[in-house]
Motif scaffolding. Structure first.
Motif, PDB file in Angstrom:
ATOM      1  N   ALA A   1     -13.790   4.915  10.519  1.00 40.87           N
ATOM      2  CA  ALA A   1     -14.704   5.860  11.165  1.00 40.87           C
ATOM      3  C   ALA A   1     -14.295   6.074  12.607  1.00 40.87           C
ATOM      4  O   ALA A   1     -13.562   5.277  13.187  1.00 40.87           O
ATOM      5  CB  ALA A   1     -16.135   5.345  11.096  1.00 40.87           C
TER       6      ALA A   1
ATOM      7  N   TYR B   1     -18.754   8.452   7.869  1.00 40.23           N
ATOM      8  CA  TYR B   1     -19.532   8.992   8.949  1.00 40.23           C
ATOM      9  C   TYR B   1     -20.627   7.998   9.302  1.00 40.23           C
ATOM     10  O   TYR B   1     -21.499   7.711   8.499  1.00 40.23           O
ATOM     11  CB  TYR B   1     -20.137  10.318   8.508  1.00 40.23           C
ATOM     12  CG  TYR B   1     -20.887  11.033   9.585  1.00 40.23           C
ATOM     13  CD1 TYR B   1     -22.272  11.132   9.523  1.00 40.23           C
ATOM     14  CD2 TYR B   1     -20.223  11.595  10.664  1.00 40.23           C
ATOM     15  CE1 TYR B   1     -22.975  11.785  10.509  1.00 40.23           C
ATOM     16  CE2 TYR B   1     -20.923  12.241  11.656  1.00 40.23           C
ATOM     17  CZ  TYR B   1     -22.288  12.334  11.577  1.00 40.23           C
ATOM     18  OH  TYR B   1     -22.983  12.963  12.570  1.00 40.23           O
TER      19      TYR B   1
ATOM     20  N   LEU C   1     -18.653   9.014  17.201  1.00 39.29           N
ATOM     21  CA  LEU C   1     -19.720   9.727  16.504  1.00 39.29           C
ATOM     22  C   LEU C   1     -21.115   9.243  16.869  1.00 39.29           C
ATOM     23  O   LEU C   1     -22.071   9.965  16.732  1.00 39.29           O
ATOM     24  CB  LEU C   1     -19.505   9.654  14.994  1.00 39.29           C
ATOM     25  CG  LEU C   1     -18.308  10.500  14.542  1.00 39.29           C
ATOM     26  CD1 LEU C   1     -17.981  10.229  13.104  1.00 39.29           C
ATOM     27  CD2 LEU C   1     -18.576  11.978  14.764  1.00 39.29           C
TER      28      LEU C   1
ATOM     29  N   ARG D   1     -19.588  11.686   3.150  1.00 44.71           N
ATOM     30  CA  ARG D   1     -18.626  12.331   4.059  1.00 44.71           C
ATOM     31  C   ARG D   1     -17.209  11.901   3.736  1.00 44.71           C
ATOM     32  O   ARG D   1     -16.967  10.777   3.331  1.00 44.71           O
ATOM     33  CB  ARG D   1     -18.936  11.923   5.507  1.00 44.71           C
ATOM     34  CG  ARG D   1     -20.288  12.372   5.978  1.00 44.71           C
ATOM     35  CD  ARG D   1     -20.316  13.826   6.286  1.00 44.71           C
ATOM     36  NE  ARG D   1     -19.454  14.139   7.421  1.00 44.71           N
ATOM     37  CZ  ARG D   1     -19.842  14.910   8.431  1.00 44.71           C
ATOM     38  NH1 ARG D   1     -21.042  15.417   8.458  1.00 44.71           N
ATOM     39  NH2 ARG D   1     -19.005  15.158   9.425  1.00 44.71           N
TER      40      ARG D   1
ATOM     41  N   ARG E   1     -23.873   7.017  10.940  1.00 42.71           N
ATOM     42  CA  ARG E   1     -25.073   7.704  11.412  1.00 42.71           C
ATOM     43  C   ARG E   1     -25.760   6.956  12.534  1.00 42.71           C
ATOM     44  O   ARG E   1     -26.322   7.552  13.435  1.00 42.71           O
ATOM     45  CB  ARG E   1     -26.074   7.842  10.266  1.00 42.71           C
ATOM     46  CG  ARG E   1     -25.693   8.846   9.226  1.00 42.71           C
ATOM     47  CD  ARG E   1     -26.126  10.252   9.637  1.00 42.71           C
ATOM     48  NE  ARG E   1     -26.007  11.141   8.500  1.00 42.71           N
ATOM     49  CZ  ARG E   1     -26.941  11.259   7.568  1.00 42.71           C
ATOM     50  NH1 ARG E   1     -28.056  10.567   7.654  1.00 42.71           N
ATOM     51  NH2 ARG E   1     -26.759  12.062   6.555  1.00 42.71           N
TER      52      ARG E   1
END
Ligand code: GDP
Ligand code: ZN
Length: 367
Positions: free
Chosen positions: A59, A89, A63, A85, A91
């Protein structure tokens, strides 16, 4: 630990009922829990459940950003990962139980997060050289500040001539480490390594200590493998091909998890006010009887700490070491943005309350 937790594919990576609780809202959204096993140049590797087993995913660390340097993902963090994803991804990060932070060398002092969710901080100290109690106290201060439980491991015990000498060295170390377990080990003979492995079996550990203290040797003895430098093939074309030869977070064969990141090894003090109080807990309790609440224990009248030194109850060396760390800490703290520190401390209090709550529930057999 419940049957359910023991059966979870990530339990070997430190997953427990407490993290499952914090993850519940994300589970409801169909997200997967993942633990960050390595961070390198804006990328991180996570382990996520895959059927009964686990798999690694990659990852982008950018993000999840809040502008707070301490909110950046780091090894040991638990994350909520979106499996739908391409590429993983992330979160959100689950609240951290503990965190190792170090000061950056930049002019504006900002903390940098080095490792999260560490339960045991092993301070490795070599018996091949003369004990430096001041250095041990410095590492213990850091360890306490992180929220992890410190442990002193005296390494290379095979080099000590006889059990009497070893006993004295353990006692001297213990006097500089109130409330902290002190263990002697030798990677050479294997002495004490099983005891250490048993202590580390519950939770996540890190190894701290000076270069040459025997940390790599100890890590190899505990993991039963050679930890090498990182040689990862970077995924330049974005197709997700990725090979990692080393993770910085490893499950131990006897249970527990070891985090071994190069950055942690040279960690310095960063706003460790409560860590100093824990590392010098006997001075902290004496200070409650000083006449002035802001007593500097230097020459103030009615100083209970100086009285204890005079009475031979507290070594002068301990007091000197304490005052040195307090001064150093005040200097670092003065460079740090006051608002950031205030918000961290608030955050911290909440987390430590939560951690104590979890510990109490564990003791009561609720987890
Ligand atoms: P690190 O810098 O803290 O990772 O320390 P290392 O693990 O690289 O060890 C430093 C040196 O101490 C190496 O030369 C090791 O071989 C040696 N060493 C480590 N553990 C032991 C031990 O248990 N006994 C003896 N005699 N030497 C050891
Ligand atoms: Zn005083």
């Amino acid at each position: 630990m419940s049957e359910l937790t023991a059966a979870h594919p990530l339990s070997a990576y430190g997953w427990d009922a407490g993290f499952a609780d914090s993850f519940a809202p994300y589970a409801a959204q169909g997200l997967l829990p993942g633990r960050i096993v390595r961070v390198d140049r804006g990328r991180c590797d996570l382990v996520v459940p895959d059927g009964d087993g686990i798999r690694s995913v990659l990852a982008d660390t950018s993000l999840v950003t809040t502008g707070d340097p301490l909110a950046i993902m780091c090894t040991g963090d638990w994350a909520a990962v979106d499996p739908a994803r391409t590429g993983a991804y992330v979160r959100a990060l689950l609240p951290r139980r503990t965190a190792f932070v170090r000061s950056t060398s930049s002019k504006r002092s900002e903390g940098q997060i080095l490792a999260a969710n560490v339960d045991h901080a092993v301070v490795a100290v070599s018996l091949a050289v003369e004990l430096d109690l001041g250095r041990i106290e410095r590492f213990l201060t850091l360890a306490w500040e992180s929220g992890a439980e410190p442990l002193v491991v005296l390494t290379k015990a095979d080099l000590v001539p006889g059990p009497d000498v070893l006993g004295h060295l353990i006692a001297d170390t213990g006097a500089a480490a109130p409330g902290v377990q002190v263990l002697a080990v030798s990677a050479e003979t294997g002495e004490g390594v099983d005891v250490l492995a048993a202590v580390l079996a519950g939770g996540t550990s890190v190894l701290l200590g000076q270069s040459g203290a025997g940390k790599s040797t100890l890590a190899n003895a505990l993991t039963g493998e050679q930890l090498q430098d990182v040689h990862a093939t970077r995924d330049r074309d974005g197709k997700g091909r990725h090979t990692t030869t080393t993770r910085n977070l490893l499950p131990l064969p006897g249970g527990g998890v070891l985090i071994d990141t190069p950055g942690l090894r040279g960690v310095g003090l960063w706003d460790a006010e409560s860590g100093v109080a824990r590392a010098f807990s006997e001075i902290d309790s004496l200070a409650a009887d000083c006449r002035f609440h802001d007593c500097g224990h230097a020459s103030e009248p009615g100083c209970a700490v100086l009285a204890a030194v005079d009475a031979g109850e507290l070594p002068q060396r301990r007091l000197d070491s304490y005052r040195k760390l307090i001064r150093e800490n005040a200097h670092i703290a003065a460079r740090t943005d006051a608002r950031m520190r205030a918000s961290m401390r608030r955050d911290w209090k909440l987390k430590q309350t939560a951690a104590r709550h979890i510990a109490a529930r564990k003791k009561d057999g609720l987890y």
